[in-house]
Write a protein that holds these residues in place. Structure first.
Motif, PDB file in Angstrom:
ATOM      1  N   ILE A 380      -2.749 -10.960 -17.315  1.00  0.00           N
ATOM      2  CA  ILE A 380      -3.706 -11.199 -17.376  1.00  0.00           C
ATOM      3  C   ILE A 380      -4.587 -11.383 -18.184  1.00  0.00           C
ATOM      4  CG2 ILE A 380      -5.715  -9.772 -16.615  1.00  0.00           C
ATOM      5  CD1 ILE A 380      -3.829  -7.415 -15.595  1.00  0.00           C
ATOM      6  N   PRO A 381      -4.551 -12.503 -18.997  1.00  0.00           N
ATOM      7  CA  PRO A 381      -5.414 -12.452 -20.723  1.00  0.00           C
ATOM      8  C   PRO A 381      -6.231 -12.244 -20.698  1.00  0.00           C
ATOM      9  CG  PRO A 381      -4.407 -15.156 -19.367  1.00  0.00           C
ATOM     10  CD  PRO A 381      -3.579 -13.740 -18.647  1.00  0.00           C
ATOM     11  N   GLN A 382      -7.167 -12.414 -19.867  1.00  0.00           N
ATOM     12  CA  GLN A 382      -8.855 -12.242 -19.613  1.00  0.00           C
ATOM     13  C   GLN A 382      -8.923 -11.122 -19.886  1.00  0.00           C
ATOM     14  OE1 GLN A 382      -6.640 -13.261 -16.942  1.00  0.00           O
ATOM     15  NE2 GLN A 382      -7.748 -12.238 -15.166  1.00  0.00           N
ATOM     16  N   TRP A 383      -8.222 -10.013 -19.849  1.00  0.00           N
ATOM     17  CA  TRP A 383      -8.423  -8.858 -20.928  1.00  0.00           C
ATOM     18  C   TRP A 383      -8.437  -9.079 -21.916  1.00  0.00           C
ATOM     19  CZ3 TRP A 383      -5.350  -5.054 -16.763  1.00  0.00           C
ATOM     20  CH2 TRP A 383      -5.911  -5.075 -15.405  1.00  0.00           C
ATOM     21  N   ARG A 384      -8.910  -8.376 -22.635  1.00  0.00           N
ATOM     22  CA  ARG A 384      -9.145  -7.333 -24.156  1.00  0.00           C
ATOM     23  C   ARG A 384      -8.182  -6.464 -24.335  1.00  0.00           C
ATOM     24  NH1 ARG A 384     -12.551  -4.708 -27.859  1.00  0.00           N
ATOM     25  NH2 ARG A 384     -12.565  -5.291 -29.901  1.00  0.00           N
ATOM     26  N   VAL A 385      -7.498  -7.232 -25.298  1.00  0.00           N
ATOM     27  CA  VAL A 385      -6.170  -5.693 -25.021  1.00  0.00           C
ATOM     28  C   VAL A 385      -6.049  -5.485 -27.022  1.00  0.00           C
ATOM     29  CG1 VAL A 385      -3.099  -5.088 -25.922  1.00  0.00           C
ATOM     30  CG2 VAL A 385      -4.372  -6.606 -23.883  1.00  0.00           C
ATOM     31  N   PRO A 386      -6.928  -4.059 -27.205  1.00  0.00           N
ATOM     32  CA  PRO A 386      -7.305  -3.449 -29.015  1.00  0.00           C
ATOM     33  C   PRO A 386      -5.628  -4.106 -29.533  1.00  0.00           C
ATOM     34  CG  PRO A 386      -7.300  -1.889 -27.434  1.00  0.00           C
ATOM     35  CD  PRO A 386      -6.720  -2.855 -26.707  1.00  0.00           C
ATOM     36  N   VAL A 387      -5.662  -3.984 -30.660  1.00  0.00           N
ATOM     37  CA  VAL A 387      -4.574  -3.970 -31.990  1.00  0.00           C
ATOM     38  C   VAL A 387      -4.216  -1.597 -31.484  1.00  0.00           C
ATOM     39  CG1 VAL A 387      -3.977  -3.693 -33.847  1.00  0.00           C
ATOM     40  CG2 VAL A 387      -4.632  -5.739 -32.976  1.00  0.00           C
ATOM     41  N   THR A 388      -3.338  -1.174 -31.587  1.00  0.00           N
ATOM     42  CA  THR A 388      -3.614  -0.248 -31.606  1.00  0.00           C
ATOM     43  C   THR A 388      -1.864   0.665 -32.022  1.00  0.00           C
ATOM     44  OG1 THR A 388      -4.388   0.457 -29.389  1.00  0.00           O
ATOM     45  CG2 THR A 388      -3.078   2.122 -30.238  1.00  0.00           C
ATOM     46  N   HIS A 389      -1.706   1.195 -32.903  1.00  0.00           N
ATOM     47  CA  HIS A 389      -0.955   1.792 -34.821  1.00  0.00           C
ATOM     48  C   HIS A 389      -0.180   2.532 -34.047  1.00  0.00           C
ATOM     49  CE1 HIS A 389      -2.477  -2.213 -36.831  1.00  0.00           C
ATOM     50  NE2 HIS A 389      -3.185  -1.768 -36.267  1.00  0.00           N
ATOM     51  N   GLY A 390      -0.666   3.954 -32.791  1.00  0.00           N
ATOM     52  CA  GLY A 390      -0.083   4.709 -32.905  1.00  0.00           C
ATOM     53  C   GLY A 390      -0.778   5.296 -31.272  1.00  0.00           C
ATOM     54  N   GLY A 391      -0.256   6.835 -30.799  1.00  0.00           N
ATOM     55  CA  GLY A 391      -0.753   7.328 -30.303  1.00  0.00           C
ATOM     56  C   GLY A 391       0.054   6.981 -28.823  1.00  0.00           C
ATOM     57  N   VAL A 392      -0.812   7.348 -27.286  1.00  0.00           N
ATOM     58  CA  VAL A 392      -0.214   6.836 -26.123  1.00  0.00           C
ATOM     59  C   VAL A 392      -0.718   6.378 -25.339  1.00  0.00           C
ATOM     60  CG1 VAL A 392       0.181   9.494 -25.984  1.00  0.00           C
ATOM     61  CG2 VAL A 392      -1.214   8.332 -25.223  1.00  0.00           C
ATOM     62  N   SER A 393      -1.772   5.500 -25.878  1.00  0.00           N
ATOM     63  CA  SER A 393      -2.087   4.309 -24.514  1.00  0.00           C
ATOM     64  C   SER A 393      -3.290   3.224 -24.909  1.00  0.00           C
ATOM     65  CB  SER A 393      -3.250   5.218 -23.632  1.00  0.00           C
ATOM     66  OG  SER A 393      -4.506   5.515 -24.590  1.00  0.00           O
ATOM     67  N   LEU A 394      -3.112   1.784 -24.232  1.00  0.00           N
ATOM     68  CA  LEU A 394      -4.173   1.251 -24.736  1.00  0.00           C
ATOM     69  C   LEU A 394      -5.911   0.905 -23.829  1.00  0.00           C
ATOM     70  CD1 LEU A 394      -1.945  -2.007 -24.535  1.00  0.00           C
ATOM     71  CD2 LEU A 394      -2.647  -0.888 -26.071  1.00  0.00           C
ATOM     72  N   GLU A 443       9.407  -0.408 -16.936  1.00  0.00           N
ATOM     73  CA  GLU A 443       8.427  -0.282 -15.558  1.00  0.00           C
ATOM     74  C   GLU A 443       7.180  -0.566 -16.342  1.00  0.00           C
ATOM     75  OE1 GLU A 443       7.837   3.893 -14.826  1.00  0.00           O
ATOM     76  OE2 GLU A 443      10.400   4.443 -14.670  1.00  0.00           O
ATOM     77  N   LEU A 444       6.511  -0.447 -17.354  1.00  0.00           N
ATOM     78  CA  LEU A 444       5.015  -1.180 -18.040  1.00  0.00           C
ATOM     79  C   LEU A 444       5.063  -2.740 -17.276  1.00  0.00           C
ATOM     80  CD1 LEU A 444       5.274   1.062 -21.264  1.00  0.00           C
ATOM     81  CD2 LEU A 444       4.244   1.192 -18.877  1.00  0.00           C
ATOM     82  N   VAL A 445       6.030  -3.111 -17.669  1.00  0.00           N
ATOM     83  CA  VAL A 445       5.628  -5.069 -17.021  1.00  0.00           C
ATOM     84  C   VAL A 445       6.031  -4.885 -15.780  1.00  0.00           C
ATOM     85  CG1 VAL A 445       6.929  -6.783 -16.659  1.00  0.00           C
ATOM     86  CG2 VAL A 445       7.405  -5.439 -18.650  1.00  0.00           C
ATOM     87  N   ARG A 446       6.678  -4.669 -14.538  1.00  0.00           N
ATOM     88  CA  ARG A 446       6.228  -4.104 -13.356  1.00  0.00           C
ATOM     89  C   ARG A 446       4.838  -3.691 -13.087  1.00  0.00           C
ATOM     90  NH1 ARG A 446       8.612  -0.218 -10.286  1.00  0.00           N
ATOM     91  NH2 ARG A 446      10.345   0.521 -11.823  1.00  0.00           N
ATOM     92  N   ALA A 447       4.552  -2.826 -13.723  1.00  0.00           N
ATOM     93  CA  ALA A 447       3.056  -2.237 -13.799  1.00  0.00           C
ATOM     94  C   ALA A 447       2.073  -3.362 -13.478  1.00  0.00           C
ATOM     95  CB  ALA A 447       2.547  -1.046 -14.666  1.00  0.00           C
ATOM     96  N   VAL A 448       2.758  -3.986 -15.112  1.00  0.00           N
ATOM     97  CA  VAL A 448       1.057  -4.980 -14.946  1.00  0.00           C
ATOM     98  C   VAL A 448       1.361  -6.814 -14.292  1.00  0.00           C
ATOM     99  CG1 VAL A 448       0.193  -6.927 -16.969  1.00  0.00           C
ATOM    100  CG2 VAL A 448       1.195  -4.498 -17.384  1.00  0.00           C
ATOM    101  N   SER A 449       2.238  -6.777 -13.396  1.00  0.00           N
ATOM    102  CA  SER A 449       2.644  -7.449 -12.055  1.00  0.00           C
ATOM    103  C   SER A 449       1.089  -6.950 -10.813  1.00  0.00           C
ATOM    104  CB  SER A 449       3.658  -7.929 -12.040  1.00  0.00           C
ATOM    105  OG  SER A 449       4.952  -8.096 -13.141  1.00  0.00           O
ATOM    106  N   LEU A 451      -0.394  -5.130 -11.593  1.00  0.00           N
ATOM    107  CA  LEU A 451      -2.291  -5.363 -11.724  1.00  0.00           C
ATOM    108  C   LEU A 451      -2.842  -6.390 -11.861  1.00  0.00           C
ATOM    109  CD1 LEU A 451      -2.415  -2.796 -15.351  1.00  0.00           C
ATOM    110  CD2 LEU A 451      -3.778  -2.153 -13.017  1.00  0.00           C
ATOM    111  N   ALA A 452      -2.134  -7.331 -12.084  1.00  0.00           N
ATOM    112  CA  ALA A 452      -1.926  -8.569 -12.073  1.00  0.00           C
ATOM    113  C   ALA A 452      -2.625  -8.989  -9.897  1.00  0.00           C
ATOM    114  CB  ALA A 452      -1.146  -9.638 -12.696  1.00  0.00           C
ATOM    115  N   GLU A 453      -1.490  -8.789  -9.519  1.00  0.00           N
ATOM    116  CA  GLU A 453      -1.860  -8.463  -8.592  1.00  0.00           C
ATOM    117  C   GLU A 453      -2.642  -8.587  -7.996  1.00  0.00           C
ATOM    118  OE1 GLU A 453       1.593  -7.481  -6.560  1.00  0.00           O
ATOM    119  OE2 GLU A 453       2.860  -9.035  -6.978  1.00  0.00           O
ATOM    120  N   SER A 454      -3.562  -7.513  -8.149  1.00  0.00           N
ATOM    121  CA  SER A 454      -4.283  -6.163  -7.265  1.00  0.00           C
ATOM    122  C   SER A 454      -6.506  -6.591  -8.252  1.00  0.00           C
ATOM    123  CB  SER A 454      -4.737  -4.440  -8.048  1.00  0.00           C
ATOM    124  OG  SER A 454      -3.913  -3.778  -7.162  1.00  0.00           O
ATOM    125  N   TRP A 455      -5.729  -6.907  -9.633  1.00  0.00           N
ATOM    126  CA  TRP A 455      -7.233  -7.783 -10.411  1.00  0.00           C
ATOM    127  C   TRP A 455      -7.156  -8.880  -9.450  1.00  0.00           C
ATOM    128  CZ3 TRP A 455     -11.224  -5.357 -12.683  1.00  0.00           C
ATOM    129  CH2 TRP A 455     -11.573  -6.246 -13.452  1.00  0.00           C
TER     130      TRP A 455
END
Length: 474
Positions: A380-394, A443-449, A451-455
């Motif tokens: 989903i390259p059209q989404w803006r993904v921030p740079v995150t240095h820690g924590g739990v989420s984007l 699991e995260l990679v599968r979740a993105v797949s 999400l791409a279909e849903s989007w």
């Protein structure tokens, strides 16, 4: 029936709900999401069909069809003469339990337990005879644990004694206790937006009037807005997450920390720093200097082991000056009578291994973050993904304000998420989506797949006029 929501308030909560056709199903889905996120509490009376139709500029038949859809899925019940009322969660979606097996649940943003936890628990259990000889709980917390927490602050550069620490049953309990002691009904509280939704719930339960200050992934905290809000509203309290803020993942710079401290002192506000994610560093490096050194009496810190060790270990704490700690202790019995001895003994033992724990968490979160970022950039390259240095989420920025519709659609594909508006104080954020990276990378990679279909589906289903209106704003 516990409460009632007006047509105007429901319309504001729904935000940009009309994301697909038919309109009645888009409306029903948006109300379902409010229920699932608990932004619309169980047993809340909904507006009459005619009133909601007027507020949303719809025909009454469209609202009636939306309510009918909600009745069919068990989200509301309607009685002649009494209107429509939302139902408790346990009565919703009775047929979805089997379909939810194997789902990827990214709603909680909690890492799995630290691998060494079971061994620590076994060691503590081996000393059970000594533990059960004690009372079992106390409102202040065991001396051993309070000393361990104080030493942890000292290592971070915050001089602390055990008398300045109160042990609680998790960070949420600490937030409730602090709010109940410091706030009266109608008092103003400055708070970041977006922010941790359960803190919002606790503050509102205490009767607070919230004053939102924006924080973004790229620009950080809006200091001009914050300074104006402090000066104009003189908030009794400010609730802040300075390190790896939830959900943005942003950390305050030294200048931002100093600006908040100065503005709070001028306004006479207590700064409540939620540091539950502060130790989840991936690659930030050293901590900024602000909020370190001897805390003024107007700074209260809240921490826990829920994110760093395990969400099931309900041990948190409040770090404050002595007089405030005594006030919290005096008020605590109205909330609970203390933290169990066994959990406290486990927590005290864990602080001896904190360096190892932090290193393991950093490696785990790095793997999740990198896998999630890579999958998003690919799928989903059209989404803006921030740079995150820690924590739990984007805190992802979508290319259309369809977060709520996306969350409902991807739920049917076995991925459970919270939409952007869940983290809002004043509404909005439907262009954003919180994606935790606490799950295993596969699991995260599968979740993105999914999400791409849903989007693709959600974007295609949204009315052209809606998408054009959104894109014209960007």
């Amino acid at each position: 029936m516990d409460s009632r929501i007006s047509a105007r308030a429901l319309a504001a909560a729904l935000g940009g709900w009309r994301t697909r056709e038919p309109a009645y199903e888009a409306l029903a889905d948006s109300i379902r999401l409010l229920c699932l996120d608990n932004r619309l509490a169980p047993r809340t009376a909904l507006p009459a069909e005619r009133e909601l139709a007027a507020a949303l500029e719809l025909s009454r038949s469209t609202v009636a069809a939306g309510y009918r859809s909600l009745r069919e899925t068990g989200h509301i019940a309607s009685l002649r003469g009494s209107g429509s009322v939302t139902l408790p969660l346990r009565r919703r979606d009775p047929g979805r339990a089997a379909a939810a097996e194997g789902a990827i649940d990214l709603q909680q943003a909690s890492p799995p337990a630290w691998p060494g936890l079971a061994g620590i628990m076994a060691d503590v259990a081996g000393n059970a005879a000594a533990l059960v000889s004690r009372v079992g709980y106390d409102v202040l917390g065991s001396v051993e644990l309070r000393e361990a927490i104080a030493a942890h602050y000292v290592r971070r550069g915050v001089p602390t004694s055990a008398s300045e620490v109160l042990v609680t049953t998790g960070a949420q309990s600490a937030i409730h206790l602090v709010a109940s002691v410091l706030l009266g009904r109608g008092d103003r509280v400055l708070i970041e937006t977006p922010t941790y939704p359960h803190a919002v719930d606790a503050l509102r339960r205490a009767g607070a009037r919230l004053v939102g200050v924006p924080v973004t992934t790229d620009q950080g905290w809006d200091l001009d807005r914050a300074e104006q809000a402090f000066a104009r509203t003189l908030p009794v309290m400010a609730y802040l997450m300075p390190d790896f803020q939830n959900p943005t993942g942003r950390s305050m710079s030294q200048a931002e920390r100093e600006a908040f401290l100065l503005a709070g002192e001028r306004a006479g506000s207590v700064l409540v720093l939620d540091e539950t994610t502060a130790d989840l560093d991936i690659d930030r490096g050293s901590l900024p200097a602000g909020f370190s050194g001897s805390d003024p009496s107007t700074v209260v810190r809240i921490g826990s082991l829920g994110k760093t060790v395990w969400g099931g270990l309900r041990v948190g704490w409040i770090r404050a000056e002595g007089d405030l700690v005594r006030r919290f202790v005096a008020a605590r019995p109205a909330h609970d009578l203390g933290t169990p001895e066994f959990e406290q003994a486990v927590a005290a033992a864990l602080f001896g291994d904190f360096g190892e724990i932090a290193a393991q968490r950093s490696a785990l979160l790095r793997a999740g973050r990198d896998a999630l970022v890579g999958a998003l950039e690919t799928r989903i390259p059209q989404w803006r993904v921030p740079v995150t240095h820690g924590g739990v989420s984007l805190w992802i920025e979508l290319d259309a304000a369809l977060s709520s519709a996306l969350v409902m659609d991807v739920r049917s594909r076995g991925v459970l998420l919270s939409a952007g508006p869940r983290f809002s104080v004043d509404g909005g954020h439907d262009r954003h989506l919180r994606l935790p990276f606490t799950a295993p990378p596969d699991e995260l990679v599968r979740a993105v797949s999914s999400l791409a279909e849903s989007w693709t589906s959600v974007r295609a289903g949204a009315p052209v006029s809606f998408v054009e209106r959104v894109e014209s704003i960007v």
